[in-house]
Motif scaffolding. Structure first.
Motif, PDB file in Angstrom:
ATOM      1  N   ASP A 133      62.156  37.351  88.919  1.00 52.34           N
ATOM      2  CA  ASP A 133      63.502  37.824  89.244  1.00 52.34           C
ATOM      3  C   ASP A 133      64.215  38.351  88.000  1.00 52.34           C
ATOM      4  O   ASP A 133      64.958  39.333  88.068  1.00 52.34           O
ATOM      5  CB  ASP A 133      64.319  36.701  89.882  1.00 52.34           C
ATOM      6  CG  ASP A 133      63.846  36.360  91.288  1.00 52.34           C
ATOM      7  OD1 ASP A 133      63.123  37.176  91.888  1.00 52.34           O
ATOM      8  OD2 ASP A 133      64.200  35.270  91.781  1.00 52.34           O
ATOM      9  N   PHE A 134      63.992  37.681  86.876  1.00 50.74           N
ATOM     10  CA  PHE A 134      64.600  38.135  85.626  1.00 50.74           C
ATOM     11  C   PHE A 134      64.063  39.512  85.243  1.00 50.74           C
ATOM     12  O   PHE A 134      64.821  40.422  84.881  1.00 50.74           O
ATOM     13  CB  PHE A 134      64.332  37.129  84.514  1.00 50.74           C
ATOM     14  CG  PHE A 134      64.800  37.578  83.154  1.00 50.74           C
ATOM     15  CD1 PHE A 134      66.139  37.569  82.830  1.00 50.74           C
ATOM     16  CD2 PHE A 134      63.891  38.016  82.198  1.00 50.74           C
ATOM     17  CE1 PHE A 134      66.573  37.988  81.571  1.00 50.74           C
ATOM     18  CE2 PHE A 134      64.308  38.434  80.947  1.00 50.74           C
ATOM     19  CZ  PHE A 134      65.656  38.414  80.630  1.00 50.74           C
ATOM     20  N   TYR A 135      62.754  39.678  85.313  1.00 50.56           N
ATOM     21  CA  TYR A 135      62.177  40.979  84.969  1.00 50.56           C
ATOM     22  C   TYR A 135      62.637  42.065  85.944  1.00 50.56           C
ATOM     23  O   TYR A 135      62.880  43.210  85.545  1.00 50.56           O
ATOM     24  CB  TYR A 135      60.653  40.892  84.946  1.00 50.56           C
ATOM     25  CG  TYR A 135      60.122  40.420  83.619  1.00 50.56           C
ATOM     26  CD1 TYR A 135      60.110  41.269  82.519  1.00 50.56           C
ATOM     27  CD2 TYR A 135      59.638  39.133  83.451  1.00 50.56           C
ATOM     28  CE1 TYR A 135      59.634  40.850  81.290  1.00 50.56           C
ATOM     29  CE2 TYR A 135      59.154  38.695  82.226  1.00 50.56           C
ATOM     30  CZ  TYR A 135      59.157  39.565  81.150  1.00 50.56           C
ATOM     31  OH  TYR A 135      58.690  39.149  79.927  1.00 50.56           O
ATOM     32  N   ALA A 136      62.769  41.730  87.222  1.00 48.06           N
ATOM     33  CA  ALA A 136      63.243  42.714  88.186  1.00 48.06           C
ATOM     34  C   ALA A 136      64.662  43.158  87.853  1.00 48.06           C
ATOM     35  O   ALA A 136      65.011  44.338  87.996  1.00 48.06           O
ATOM     36  CB  ALA A 136      63.186  42.129  89.596  1.00 48.06           C
ATOM     37  N   LEU A 137      65.469  42.221  87.373  1.00 51.87           N
ATOM     38  CA  LEU A 137      66.839  42.547  86.984  1.00 51.87           C
ATOM     39  C   LEU A 137      66.853  43.534  85.815  1.00 51.87           C
ATOM     40  O   LEU A 137      67.632  44.483  85.792  1.00 51.87           O
ATOM     41  CB  LEU A 137      67.579  41.259  86.623  1.00 51.87           C
ATOM     42  CG  LEU A 137      69.052  41.344  86.237  1.00 51.87           C
ATOM     43  CD1 LEU A 137      69.773  40.068  86.635  1.00 51.87           C
ATOM     44  CD2 LEU A 137      69.211  41.566  84.734  1.00 51.87           C
ATOM     45  N   VAL A 138      65.978  43.310  84.832  1.00 52.41           N
ATOM     46  CA  VAL A 138      65.953  44.151  83.628  1.00 52.41           C
ATOM     47  C   VAL A 138      65.237  45.475  83.875  1.00 52.41           C
ATOM     48  O   VAL A 138      65.710  46.540  83.462  1.00 52.41           O
ATOM     49  CB  VAL A 138      65.281  43.394  82.460  1.00 52.41           C
ATOM     50  CG1 VAL A 138      65.130  44.303  81.240  1.00 52.41           C
ATOM     51  CG2 VAL A 138      66.083  42.142  82.097  1.00 52.41           C
ATOM     52  N   ALA A 179      71.004  48.145  79.030  1.00 58.92           N
ATOM     53  CA  ALA A 179      72.175  48.388  79.879  1.00 58.92           C
ATOM     54  C   ALA A 179      72.104  47.581  81.163  1.00 58.92           C
ATOM     55  O   ALA A 179      73.115  47.018  81.623  1.00 58.92           O
ATOM     56  CB  ALA A 179      72.297  49.878  80.192  1.00 58.92           C
ATOM     57  N   ARG A 180      70.915  47.495  81.745  1.00 63.64           N
ATOM     58  CA  ARG A 180      70.755  46.700  82.971  1.00 63.64           C
ATOM     59  C   ARG A 180      70.980  45.216  82.682  1.00 63.64           C
ATOM     60  O   ARG A 180      71.614  44.509  83.467  1.00 63.64           O
ATOM     61  CB  ARG A 180      69.366  46.919  83.571  1.00 63.64           C
ATOM     62  CG  ARG A 180      69.139  48.296  84.197  1.00 63.64           C
ATOM     63  CD  ARG A 180      67.757  48.372  84.848  1.00 63.64           C
ATOM     64  NE  ARG A 180      67.607  47.348  85.859  1.00 63.64           N
ATOM     65  CZ  ARG A 180      67.994  47.472  87.122  1.00 63.64           C
ATOM     66  NH1 ARG A 180      68.553  48.606  87.539  1.00 63.64           N
ATOM     67  NH2 ARG A 180      67.819  46.489  87.986  1.00 63.64           N
ATOM     68  N   ASN A 198      74.197  42.861  84.130  1.00 63.75           N
ATOM     69  CA  ASN A 198      73.916  41.687  84.964  1.00 63.75           C
ATOM     70  C   ASN A 198      73.800  40.424  84.119  1.00 63.75           C
ATOM     71  O   ASN A 198      72.993  39.535  84.405  1.00 63.75           O
ATOM     72  CB  ASN A 198      72.621  41.920  85.747  1.00 63.75           C
ATOM     73  CG  ASN A 198      72.695  43.117  86.666  1.00 63.75           C
ATOM     74  OD1 ASN A 198      73.290  43.064  87.727  1.00 63.75           O
ATOM     75  ND2 ASN A 198      72.083  44.218  86.232  1.00 63.75           N
ATOM     76  N   TRP A 199      74.618  40.346  83.065  1.00 64.64           N
ATOM     77  CA  TRP A 199      74.468  39.299  82.054  1.00 64.64           C
ATOM     78  C   TRP A 199      74.584  37.891  82.631  1.00 64.64           C
ATOM     79  O   TRP A 199      73.752  37.022  82.342  1.00 64.64           O
ATOM     80  CB  TRP A 199      75.490  39.510  80.946  1.00 64.64           C
ATOM     81  CG  TRP A 199      75.351  38.552  79.811  1.00 64.64           C
ATOM     82  CD1 TRP A 199      76.214  37.575  79.433  1.00 64.64           C
ATOM     83  CD2 TRP A 199      74.254  38.486  78.886  1.00 64.64           C
ATOM     84  NE1 TRP A 199      75.737  36.909  78.329  1.00 64.64           N
ATOM     85  CE2 TRP A 199      74.534  37.445  77.979  1.00 64.64           C
ATOM     86  CE3 TRP A 199      73.065  39.213  78.741  1.00 64.64           C
ATOM     87  CZ2 TRP A 199      73.669  37.104  76.936  1.00 64.64           C
ATOM     88  CZ3 TRP A 199      72.201  38.871  77.709  1.00 64.64           C
ATOM     89  CH2 TRP A 199      72.503  37.831  76.825  1.00 64.64           C
ATOM     90  N   ASP A 200      75.571  37.622  83.436  1.00 65.22           N
ATOM     91  CA  ASP A 200      75.753  36.272  83.964  1.00 65.22           C
ATOM     92  C   ASP A 200      74.577  35.866  84.851  1.00 65.22           C
ATOM     93  O   ASP A 200      74.097  34.720  84.786  1.00 65.22           O
ATOM     94  CB  ASP A 200      77.062  36.181  84.747  1.00 65.22           C
ATOM     95  CG  ASP A 200      78.282  36.275  83.849  1.00 65.22           C
ATOM     96  OD1 ASP A 200      78.137  36.019  82.634  1.00 65.22           O
ATOM     97  OD2 ASP A 200      79.371  36.607  84.346  1.00 65.22           O
TER      98      ASP A 200
END
Length: 434
Positions: free
Chosen positions: A155-160, A367-368, A372-374
């Protein structure tokens, strides 16, 4: 204590013999330095104890990951002005003198001790991987290193990375293109360089989350075997492949490339994987891939490269990258990579440098992450999110400043007659086919 920032600024300028290009805000609320400059925030004086214990990059990295150091303002601007003071110093000077062995540095150490409090420093952040012992690049050690970097949560990699789930340099037609379009164009460029077609077998070494395998099977009708050492990547890739209805065309294995023995393959793609191989293992890597290709088969080796500096046998490990990002990873000059591929029997037919594309790719990823930092902090840990933000932003600057590069090397295993199977006019892949 209400003057920590000024004391630190004065101390830094005395040691560096130059004005400090950033503003400092200390834990006591004090500020000093040029107005309008990026702000280096020292949230906790424990950061100074880390620097006393580990002067240089590792001490700074630990303080950053722990959240004791931060930057306000433009991260790229701050890293750019700090790079010349920290990361781009001559190797001879970088970390070579311990504070206890130099009079000026001893005085600086005493001042830091007053400001930071008594040693020892706090424990290293939990995100740090302790140094391995024993030989480099054994199969077990490589699996542990890969797991440290890639098994941190899909999920973390998908976010980035975004929907493409491609963790390597994209290929932009221009700076306005979307990341998704540029990643699709990169996968298609590789497929065309390999001249993929129906009925062929493709081995994707270091297949990640399956993006190249899916593109090759869906768009070019090939049978794909993808290998990775990451169990999380493999699970994600298999799920995507099932959703695409491509399970009859793609097999994903959790397997070391050294254990693949079901050749010959018509083509091999290795995209952003060879950086993990290491200099002690690279000749075997090249020989193994050569043996897995049929005569006339092609290899596309997409790999980050460093600039050749000094003794090529003395690779200088970046402590932050080694401890927090890519344990045991190594970068080689592209000339050395070409040499080793040819020593294994390959004929190198094309080399394309795309380093500007990687700078753009990394800026998209940063930027991504920042947007979506939090959510990112919740998915992993605050320290892990800080690691990724720093390493990706710093890497973008390194590509932009030509400190490192990335290259696609197209090589062929010639027929016994010497025939390469390549067209008379090279780079027929430069235009997308209809």
């Amino acid at each position: 204590m209400a003057d920590a920032a000024q004391r630190l600024t004065t101390l830094a300028e005395e040691l560096l013999s130059t004005p400090l290009p950033v503003r400092i805000r200390a834990w006591d609320g004090s500020e000093a330095g040029p107005p309008g400059a990026p702000v280096l925030v020292i949230r906790d004086r424990k950061a100074l104890r880390r620097l006393l214990w580990k002067p240089g990059e590792l001490g700074l990295a630990r303080a950053w990951v722990a959240g004791e150091l931060d930057i306000e303002g433009d991260l790229y601007e701050a890293l750019g002005v700090l790079a010349g003071l920290i990361w781009e110093r001559d190797d001879e000077a970088k970390g070579s003198v311990h504070p206890l062995r130099d009079p000026a540095l001893r005085a600086a150490a005493r001042e830091l001790l007053k400001l930071g409090g008594p040693l020892p420093p706090p424990p290293a952040p939990a995100e740090e991987l302790r140094r391995h012992t024993g030989p480099l690049h054994t199969k077990r050690r490589d699996k542990e290193s890969i797991s440290h970097h890639y098994d941190v949560g899909n999920d973390f990699y998908a976010l980035v990375l975004g929907p493409s789930m491609v963790y390597s340099c994209a290929y932009f037609p221009d700076e306005s293109a979307t990341l998704e379009d540029a990643q699709r164009d990169k996968l298609d460029l590789i497929a065309r360089k390999l001249e993929l077609g129906p009925g062929q077998r493709l081995l994707d070494v270091g297949c990640g989350w399956g993006s190249m395998a899916i593109h090759a099977a869906r768009q070019y009708g090939v049978q794909v075997t993808g290998v990775t050492l990451s169990t999380e990547q493999a699970a994600y890739a298999r799920k995507r492949i099932a959703e695409e209805g491509l399970t009859d065309r793609i097999e994903i294995r959790v397997q070391d490339y050294r254990d693949v023995c079901d050749g010959p393959y018509d083509a091999i793609s290795s995209i952003g994987m060879a950086e993990h191989v290491g200099s002690v293992q690279y000749a075997e890597y090249a020989a193994d891939l050569y043996a897995l290709l049929k005569p006339g088969g092609r290899l596309l080796n997409h790999q980050i490269a460093r600039r050749p500096v000094g003794d090529e046998g003395a690779y200088q490990v970046d402590e932050f990258i080694d401890r927090y990002v890519f344990p045991d990873g190594e970068l080689a000059p592209v000339g050395r990579t070409v040499e080793l591929l040819e020593e294994a029997g390959f004929e190198v037919r094309d080399l394309e440098s795309i380093r500007e594309h990687y700078a753009l790719t990394l800026r998209h990823w940063v930027a991504r992450l920042e947007k979506n930092w939090d959510a990112a902090r919740r998915m992993v840990t605050p320290g892990r999110a800080r690691v990724w933000r720093l390493y990706m932003a710093a890497s973008a600057l390194s590509f932009e400043r030509n400190k490192i590069g990335v290259n696609q090397v197209l090589a062929v295993r010639p027929e016994s007659s010497g025939t390469s199977g390549m067209p008379l006019r090279a780079r027929v892949w430069s235009e997308r086919s209809a």
